[in-house]
Design a protein around this motif. Structure first.
Motif, PDB file in Angstrom:
ATOM      1  N   ALA A 263      52.068 -38.359  18.004  1.00  0.00           N
ATOM      2  CA  ALA A 263      50.669 -38.575  17.601  1.00  0.00           C
ATOM      3  C   ALA A 263      50.286 -40.048  17.705  1.00  0.00           C
ATOM      4  O   ALA A 263      49.210 -40.384  18.216  1.00  0.00           O
ATOM      5  CB  ALA A 263      50.454 -38.071  16.176  1.00  0.00           C
ATOM      6  N   HIS A 264      51.164 -40.922  17.229  1.00  0.00           N
ATOM      7  CA  HIS A 264      50.870 -42.357  17.307  1.00  0.00           C
ATOM      8  C   HIS A 264      50.760 -42.821  18.758  1.00  0.00           C
ATOM      9  O   HIS A 264      49.896 -43.640  19.083  1.00  0.00           O
ATOM     10  CB  HIS A 264      51.924 -43.174  16.559  1.00  0.00           C
ATOM     11  N   ALA A 265      51.606 -42.306  19.621  1.00  0.00           N
ATOM     12  CA  ALA A 265      51.537 -42.699  21.031  1.00  0.00           C
ATOM     13  C   ALA A 265      50.178 -42.349  21.618  1.00  0.00           C
ATOM     14  O   ALA A 265      49.521 -43.196  22.237  1.00  0.00           O
ATOM     15  CB  ALA A 265      52.655 -42.019  21.822  1.00  0.00           C
TER      16      ALA A 265
ATOM     17  N   VAL B  80      47.330 -45.292  22.434  1.00  0.00           N
ATOM     18  CA  VAL B  80      47.013 -45.560  23.842  1.00  0.00           C
ATOM     19  C   VAL B  80      45.500 -45.531  24.047  1.00  0.00           C
ATOM     20  O   VAL B  80      44.934 -46.403  24.709  1.00  0.00           O
ATOM     21  CB  VAL B  80      47.749 -44.569  24.776  1.00  0.00           C
ATOM     22  N   VAL B  81      44.841 -44.560  23.449  1.00  0.00           N
ATOM     23  CA  VAL B  81      43.371 -44.478  23.575  1.00  0.00           C
ATOM     24  C   VAL B  81      42.723 -45.691  22.909  1.00  0.00           C
ATOM     25  O   VAL B  81      41.847 -46.349  23.491  1.00  0.00           O
ATOM     26  CB  VAL B  81      42.834 -43.157  22.987  1.00  0.00           C
ATOM     27  N   LEU B  82      43.148 -46.005  21.680  1.00  0.00           N
ATOM     28  CA  LEU B  82      42.602 -47.180  20.992  1.00  0.00           C
ATOM     29  C   LEU B  82      42.921 -48.457  21.764  1.00  0.00           C
ATOM     30  O   LEU B  82      42.083 -49.358  21.870  1.00  0.00           O
ATOM     31  CB  LEU B  82      43.155 -47.269  19.562  1.00  0.00           C
ATOM     32  N   GLY B  83      44.123 -48.543  22.316  1.00  0.00           N
ATOM     33  CA  GLY B  83      44.511 -49.721  23.089  1.00  0.00           C
ATOM     34  C   GLY B  83      43.643 -49.928  24.317  1.00  0.00           C
ATOM     35  O   GLY B  83      43.275 -51.055  24.650  1.00  0.00           O
ATOM     36  N   LEU B  84      43.304 -48.844  25.002  1.00  0.00           N
ATOM     37  CA  LEU B  84      42.402 -48.958  26.157  1.00  0.00           C
ATOM     38  C   LEU B  84      41.022 -49.439  25.728  1.00  0.00           C
ATOM     39  O   LEU B  84      40.413 -50.277  26.395  1.00  0.00           O
ATOM     40  CB  LEU B  84      42.293 -47.618  26.892  1.00  0.00           C
ATOM     41  N   LEU B  85      40.547 -48.935  24.609  1.00  0.00           N
ATOM     42  CA  LEU B  85      39.262 -49.394  24.089  1.00  0.00           C
ATOM     43  C   LEU B  85      39.313 -50.885  23.752  1.00  0.00           C
ATOM     44  O   LEU B  85      38.403 -51.648  24.099  1.00  0.00           O
ATOM     45  CB  LEU B  85      38.868 -48.580  22.857  1.00  0.00           C
ATOM     46  N   CYS B  86      40.388 -51.313  23.107  1.00  0.00           N
ATOM     47  CA  CYS B  86      40.532 -52.733  22.758  1.00  0.00           C
ATOM     48  C   CYS B  86      40.593 -53.604  24.010  1.00  0.00           C
ATOM     49  O   CYS B  86      40.026 -54.696  24.046  1.00  0.00           O
ATOM     50  CB  CYS B  86      41.786 -52.947  21.908  1.00  0.00           C
TER      51      CYS B  86
ATOM     52  N   GLY C  73      59.814 -46.516  17.086  1.00  0.00           N
ATOM     53  CA  GLY C  73      60.391 -46.513  15.744  1.00  0.00           C
ATOM     54  C   GLY C  73      60.575 -45.109  15.210  1.00  0.00           C
ATOM     55  O   GLY C  73      61.617 -44.788  14.634  1.00  0.00           O
ATOM     56  N   PHE C  74      59.584 -44.257  15.400  1.00  0.00           N
ATOM     57  CA  PHE C  74      59.700 -42.874  14.930  1.00  0.00           C
ATOM     58  C   PHE C  74      60.779 -42.106  15.700  1.00  0.00           C
ATOM     59  O   PHE C  74      61.629 -41.448  15.099  1.00  0.00           O
ATOM     60  CB  PHE C  74      58.359 -42.142  15.045  1.00  0.00           C
ATOM     61  N   PHE C  75      60.745 -42.195  17.033  1.00  0.00           N
ATOM     62  CA  PHE C  75      61.691 -41.419  17.836  1.00  0.00           C
ATOM     63  C   PHE C  75      63.125 -41.935  17.698  1.00  0.00           C
ATOM     64  O   PHE C  75      64.044 -41.159  17.430  1.00  0.00           O
ATOM     65  CB  PHE C  75      61.276 -41.417  19.313  1.00  0.00           C
ATOM     66  N   PHE C  76      63.324 -43.224  17.879  1.00  0.00           N
ATOM     67  CA  PHE C  76      64.686 -43.761  17.863  1.00  0.00           C
ATOM     68  C   PHE C  76      65.339 -43.653  16.486  1.00  0.00           C
ATOM     69  O   PHE C  76      66.543 -43.450  16.386  1.00  0.00           O
ATOM     70  CB  PHE C  76      64.713 -45.204  18.346  1.00  0.00           C
ATOM     71  N   SER C  77      64.562 -43.812  15.424  1.00  0.00           N
ATOM     72  CA  SER C  77      65.164 -43.774  14.093  1.00  0.00           C
ATOM     73  C   SER C  77      65.522 -42.353  13.661  1.00  0.00           C
ATOM     74  O   SER C  77      66.251 -42.164  12.692  1.00  0.00           O
ATOM     75  CB  SER C  77      64.253 -44.432  13.058  1.00  0.00           C
ATOM     76  N   ALA C  78      65.028 -41.352  14.382  1.00  0.00           N
ATOM     77  CA  ALA C  78      65.343 -39.962  14.042  1.00  0.00           C
ATOM     78  C   ALA C  78      66.368 -39.349  14.992  1.00  0.00           C
ATOM     79  O   ALA C  78      66.741 -38.193  14.832  1.00  0.00           O
ATOM     80  CB  ALA C  78      64.065 -39.127  14.049  1.00  0.00           C
ATOM     81  N   MET C  79      66.827 -40.117  15.966  1.00  0.00           N
ATOM     82  CA  MET C  79      67.776 -39.587  16.945  1.00  0.00           C
ATOM     83  C   MET C  79      69.151 -39.375  16.320  1.00  0.00           C
ATOM     84  O   MET C  79      69.576 -40.136  15.464  1.00  0.00           O
ATOM     85  CB  MET C  79      67.902 -40.535  18.131  1.00  0.00           C
TER      86      MET C  79
END
Length: 136
Positions: free
Chosen positions: A52-54, A58-64, A95-101
């Protein structure tokens, strides 16, 4: 018509290609929530949050990136305003993906440190952009 600088245009093009990666993350989540992968509750929560964060960042980043073109910012602060959220779009999901691996993980590993780092980069980017827009 909005005219983008070459760096902004190239960055936007590259970032748009990352949507394919986010899509493949969606397929991964279908496996997780379809029961085809053994995961713990922590992993399900963190994998969902990472995906969800990704997408949102990404959408917010393009706007920025586009809004930065309307500022008079230069140098590092222009870079931070234009790409800070995009950097956070890497740091927070990582952070979310790697810390849950790891099989059977029920608590985050040390990669969880990427979450507060990503949050600081996100805040720095949006605050810098906001200041640039308000002062333009």
């Amino acid at each position: 018509m909005l005219e983008l600088s070459d760096p902004a245009r190239i960055t936007a093009g590259i970032v748009l290609l990352t949507v394919v990666g986010i899509e493949s993350g969606g397929l991964f989540l279908l496996k997780v929530f379809g029961g085809r992968m053994a995961t713990t509750d922590l992993q399900k929560s963190f994998f969902r949050a990472g995906h969800a964060h990704a997408g949102v960042l990404v959408v917010l980043g393009l706007l920025c990136l586009l809004l930065t073109e309307a500022t008079a910012l230069t140098g590092f602060v222009r870079w931070l305003a234009g790409t800070g959220v995009l950097c956070a779009a890497i740091l927070l999901p990582a952070g979310f993906f790697f810390s849950a691996m790891g099989q059977g993980r029920t608590s985050p590993n040390r990669a969880v440190v990427l979450l507060p780092v990503g949050a600081v980069v996100l805040a720095a980017g949006v605050v810098t952009l906001a200041a640039g827009l308000l002062l333009a």
